[in-house]
Design a protein around this motif. Structure first.
Motif, PDB file in Angstrom:
ATOM      1  N   UNK A 117     -34.329  22.797 -14.388  1.00  0.00           N
ATOM      2  CA  UNK A 117     -34.115  22.382 -15.766  1.00  0.00           C
ATOM      3  C   UNK A 117     -34.932  21.190 -16.207  1.00  0.00           C
ATOM      4  N   UNK A 118     -35.840  20.730 -15.372  1.00  0.00           N
ATOM      5  CA  UNK A 118     -36.711  19.632 -15.762  1.00  0.00           C
ATOM      6  C   UNK A 118     -36.085  18.256 -15.644  1.00  0.00           C
ATOM      7  N   UNK A 119     -34.826  18.150 -15.186  1.00  0.00           N
ATOM      8  CA  UNK A 119     -34.172  16.851 -15.086  1.00  0.00           C
ATOM      9  C   UNK A 119     -34.271  16.224 -13.701  1.00  0.00           C
ATOM     10  N   UNK A 120     -34.906  16.890 -12.786  1.00  0.00           N
ATOM     11  CA  UNK A 120     -35.007  16.332 -11.441  1.00  0.00           C
ATOM     12  C   UNK A 120     -36.392  16.588 -10.875  1.00  0.00           C
ATOM     13  N   UNK A 121     -36.687  15.878  -9.810  1.00  0.00           N
ATOM     14  CA  UNK A 121     -37.967  16.090  -9.144  1.00  0.00           C
ATOM     15  C   UNK A 121     -37.747  16.928  -7.901  1.00  0.00           C
ATOM     16  N   UNK A 122     -38.808  17.589  -7.457  1.00  0.00           N
ATOM     17  CA  UNK A 122     -38.802  18.382  -6.242  1.00  0.00           C
ATOM     18  C   UNK A 122     -39.385  17.504  -5.138  1.00  0.00           C
ATOM     19  N   UNK A 123     -38.715  17.443  -4.006  1.00  0.00           N
ATOM     20  CA  UNK A 123     -39.152  16.635  -2.875  1.00  0.00           C
ATOM     21  C   UNK A 123     -39.450  17.556  -1.707  1.00  0.00           C
ATOM     22  N   UNK A 124     -40.724  17.664  -1.340  1.00  0.00           N
ATOM     23  CA  UNK A 124     -41.148  18.579  -0.289  1.00  0.00           C
ATOM     24  C   UNK A 124     -41.108  17.846   1.042  1.00  0.00           C
ATOM     25  N   UNK A 125     -40.444  18.457   2.032  1.00  0.00           N
ATOM     26  CA  UNK A 125     -40.330  17.833   3.349  1.00  0.00           C
ATOM     27  C   UNK A 125     -41.234  18.487   4.381  1.00  0.00           C
ATOM     28  N   UNK A 142     -46.953  21.210   8.495  1.00  0.00           N
ATOM     29  CA  UNK A 142     -47.012  19.840   7.999  1.00  0.00           C
ATOM     30  C   UNK A 142     -45.586  19.361   7.819  1.00  0.00           C
ATOM     31  N   UNK A 143     -45.220  18.318   8.554  1.00  0.00           N
ATOM     32  CA  UNK A 143     -43.918  17.663   8.418  1.00  0.00           C
ATOM     33  C   UNK A 143     -44.180  16.282   7.840  1.00  0.00           C
ATOM     34  N   UNK A 144     -43.824  16.094   6.594  1.00  0.00           N
ATOM     35  CA  UNK A 144     -44.075  14.806   5.951  1.00  0.00           C
ATOM     36  C   UNK A 144     -43.118  13.749   6.502  1.00  0.00           C
ATOM     37  N   UNK A 145     -43.624  12.550   6.747  1.00  0.00           N
ATOM     38  CA  UNK A 145     -42.760  11.455   7.167  1.00  0.00           C
ATOM     39  C   UNK A 145     -42.049  10.838   5.974  1.00  0.00           C
ATOM     40  N   UNK A 146     -42.592  11.064   4.789  1.00  0.00           N
ATOM     41  CA  UNK A 146     -41.937  10.692   3.541  1.00  0.00           C
ATOM     42  C   UNK A 146     -42.111  11.881   2.614  1.00  0.00           C
ATOM     43  N   UNK A 147     -41.049  12.294   1.948  1.00  0.00           N
ATOM     44  CA  UNK A 147     -41.104  13.492   1.114  1.00  0.00           C
ATOM     45  C   UNK A 147     -42.200  13.372   0.059  1.00  0.00           C
ATOM     46  N   UNK A 148     -42.904  14.484  -0.171  1.00  0.00           N
ATOM     47  CA  UNK A 148     -43.911  14.565  -1.220  1.00  0.00           C
ATOM     48  C   UNK A 148     -43.184  14.903  -2.511  1.00  0.00           C
ATOM     49  N   UNK A 149     -43.161  13.966  -3.451  1.00  0.00           N
ATOM     50  CA  UNK A 149     -42.376  14.119  -4.672  1.00  0.00           C
ATOM     51  C   UNK A 149     -43.210  14.767  -5.770  1.00  0.00           C
ATOM     52  N   UNK A 150     -42.687  15.845  -6.337  1.00  0.00           N
ATOM     53  CA  UNK A 150     -43.316  16.540  -7.456  1.00  0.00           C
ATOM     54  C   UNK A 150     -42.540  16.159  -8.708  1.00  0.00           C
ATOM     55  N   UNK A 151     -43.206  15.460  -9.618  1.00  0.00           N
ATOM     56  CA  UNK A 151     -42.509  14.908 -10.778  1.00  0.00           C
ATOM     57  C   UNK A 151     -42.633  15.749 -12.043  1.00  0.00           C
ATOM     58  N   UNK A 152     -43.649  16.576 -12.125  1.00  0.00           N
ATOM     59  CA  UNK A 152     -43.906  17.336 -13.350  1.00  0.00           C
ATOM     60  C   UNK A 152     -42.719  18.236 -13.670  1.00  0.00           C
TER      61      UNK A 152
END
Length: 123
Positions: free
Chosen positions: A36-44, A86-96
């Motif tokens: 719904x566009x109100x949150x970001x996606x955090x890829x781990x 790929x295991x991120x040590x900090x989540x890759x945040x998608x803000x769009x």
């Protein structure tokens, strides 16, 4: 739940969701949409498997107006397939507000993508 409760050993939250992508994505593909566009996606984590060489580009937003956040160059091994994890040590945040788009440099369909992620209310 893992032995570490709701968090992995590296401190990241356990991924609550996952997305898979297959098929021709040479023109771009929405891999993960925001809720719904109100949150970001955090890829781990991202797992890429491909039988031939190829480049995968990940965008924060759409391929036309998004910001490139990751580019993977996958080189097939001698036996004709390659897997990158790929295991991120900090989540890759998608803000769009559109989500995560992925683009492959060829029309080959000899690949698969697995993307683990969670949503957060902070952009």
């Amino acid at each position: 739940m893992s032995a570490a409760g709701s968090f992995r050993d590296d401190g990241l939250p356990n991924s609550a969701q996952y997305a898979t992508v297959t098929g021709d994505i040479s023109a771009g593909h929405l891999a993960i949409s925001t809720d719904g566009g109100n949150s970001s996606v955090n890829i781990t984590d991202i797992v890429v498997s491909k039988n031939t060489d190829g480049d995968f580009t990940f965008f924060d937003g759409t391929t036309g107006n998004g910001t490139q956040v990751l580019k993977l160059f996958v080189k097939a091994s001698d036996n004709g397939n390659s897997t990158d994890v790929i295991n991120f040590t900090q989540a890759l945040k998608i803000r769009h507000n559109a989500g995560l788009y992925v683009l492959c440099d060829s029309t080959d369909t000899d690949y698969s993508l697995l993307i683990n992620y969670y949503h957060s209310s902070t952009r």
